[in-house]
Structures are given as C-alpha cells and as structure tokens.
Design an enzyme around this catalytic site. Structure first.
Site, short mmCIF file in Angstrom:
data_model
loop_
_atom_site.label_atom_id
_atom_site.label_comp_id
_atom_site.label_asym_id
_atom_site.label_seq_id
_atom_site.Cartn_x
_atom_site.Cartn_y
_atom_site.Cartn_z
N HIS A 95 0.85 -1.19 0.00
CA HIS A 95 0.00 0.00 0.00
C HIS A 95 0.88 1.24 0.00
CE1 HIS A 95 -2.97 2.99 1.17
NE2 HIS A 95 -3.90 2.12 0.82
N GLU A 167 -3.80 1.57 -7.34
CA GLU A 167 -4.18 2.74 -6.54
C GLU A 167 -3.34 3.94 -6.96
OE1 GLU A 167 -3.30 2.31 -2.37
OE2 GLU A 167 -1.21 1.92 -2.82
#
Length: 255
Positions: A95, A167
C-alpha cells in the site's frame, strides 16, 4: 469470467464497539448479495474479534500488512502464519502508505508476496503512481517496475489466485478519482504486462481499483472490462456506502 472482489481497508480506524456495530450492519446490508467477493481488513488488534463477528457470513477476513519473517525477534511484527492461524485470507501489501511512511521497497514487498503464497494466503498487491509521476507520463513505467519486482523473482505463476489493486496515489483520500476510462487504460496495461509472461494467468487475475472509490463513482468504474472490484478506504467504514459499492460490482459483472 473473473469474480469481482470488493475489499474494505479500515486503515488505522476502529474500536471494539465499532467493529461489532460495523460488521453487524455489513452483514445486514450484504445478506442477499451474490456474484461479488467481499472482504474487510481491520487493524490487526481487532482481527480475532472481527473473525467471530463474521462467523457464518460470506464476508472474508483480511489484514493490512504482514512481515517477511515467520517467527523470531522481530518486535511489533505479525507473520503470515499468524494471520493464517487467526483466519485471515486476503492480505494487503505494498500500500502506498506503507511505501511512503515505512520506506518499503518493491523488492521488500515482493518478499512479502512470496511469503504469503508459501503459506497459502492471498496477496493483495497495491501498485500505483504519484501525482508527479502521473503528470510526467510515467504511470505505466511505475506500475511495470512494481509488478516486475514480483514477476522477476517469483514468475507470472505467482499471480495465480492473487489480487492486484491499482491505486493512483494522487487519488487516495483526496476526493480525486481517475475517470473510468483512465482507470481502465491502466488496468488493461497491468493485465497485458503480466500476459507477456503468461496470458492465462493474466486473464484470470483480479485487478481492483483503489483510488477514492465511493458509492457515487463505483457503478461507472465497474462497467470497465478490466476493473474487477475495488480496494475501498474511507467508504468501507460506512456500511451503507460500502454495500452500494459491493452491489454495484455484483450488478456490473452480471450485465
């Protein structure tokens, strides 16, 4: 046909009361939804509680991070075997917040990917570019480099049963979101990049979108052929908003 997956990343949010209440509301909202996988990743301290609250539901348990070590003198870490033992299945790695705040490299994240595969857990590999990289036209190069850290060490076969979450960092928590066409173009690039090594694996790998997905933009995003669900941040903390996203994914893939 690929089965979409919508996963909620709760990040650093939660309390014992909130876990009970949110999961109870999610169970109610999603009780009749079919055709879309659902998972949530609470903070590690609430995993056991969440596991009990999810018992008997179709919502899978996930986690937000894992260490590369299986045991030993590594204070504060959680191993893949511990996550498996507690009942977690989908584990977020790479992430942008981990890459930025904890300086995790592509190579380190690839090691996490390998450790998860070894113990039979599902990596949810996050990749994506910063705003500066996006504006410089480097989106594909950045995504390729992040994918190659896994492809060059573990091979395309490692992506069998795995999940990728694209993302765009400039869209996380900013309220900005890539347009459906922009997101689709990157998702197609990701799939094509893996297909250079193994077309069959590329065709079945789930690629989620993870840039400020909410109940307002989800349906349009999910109409795109290479977007297979979402990794959801803030909207996953509200049962009604998260349910709209899940239902949109299920409906889009039925159409």
């Amino acid at each position: 046909m690929r089965h979409p997956l919508v996963m909620g990343n709760w990040k650093l949010n939660g309390s014992t009361h909130m876990v009970n209440e949110l999961i109870a509301n999610l169970r109610k909202e999603l009780s009749t939804v079919e055709g879309c996988g659902v998972a949530i990743a609470p903070p590690a301290i609430y995993l056991n509680q969440a596991k009990h609250e999810l018992s008997g539901s179709r919502i899978a348990l996930g986690a937000q991070n894992v260490d590369v070590n299986l045991s030993g003198a590594f204070t504060g870490e959680t191993s893949a075997e511990m996550l498996k033992d507690i009942g977690a299945q989908y584990i977020i790695i790479g992430h942008s917040e981990r890459r930025t705040y904890h300086k995790e490299s592509d190579e380190f994240i690839a090691k996490k990917f390998g450790v998860l595969k070894e113990v039979g857990l599902t990596p949810v590999l996050c990749i994506g570019e910063t705003e500066a990289e996006n504006e410089a036209g480097q989106t594909e190069a950045v995504c390729a480099k992040q994918l190659d850290a896994v492809l060059n060490t573990l091979g395309a076969k490692a992506f069998e049963g795995a999940v990728i979450a694209y993302e765009p960092i400039w869209a996380i928590g900013t309220g900005k979101s890539a347009t459906p066409a922009q997101a689709q173009a990157v998702h197609k690039f990701i799939r094509d990049h893996i297909a250079k090594q193994d077309a069959a694996i590329a065709a079945q790998v789930i690629i989620q979108y993870g840039g400020s997905v909410n109940d307002k933009n989800a349906a349009e995003l999910f109409t795109q052929p290479d977007i297979d669900g979402a990794l959801v941040g803030g909207a996953s903390l509200k049962a009604d908003a998260f349910a709209v996203i899940v239902k949109a994914a299920a409906a889009a893939k039925k159409a």
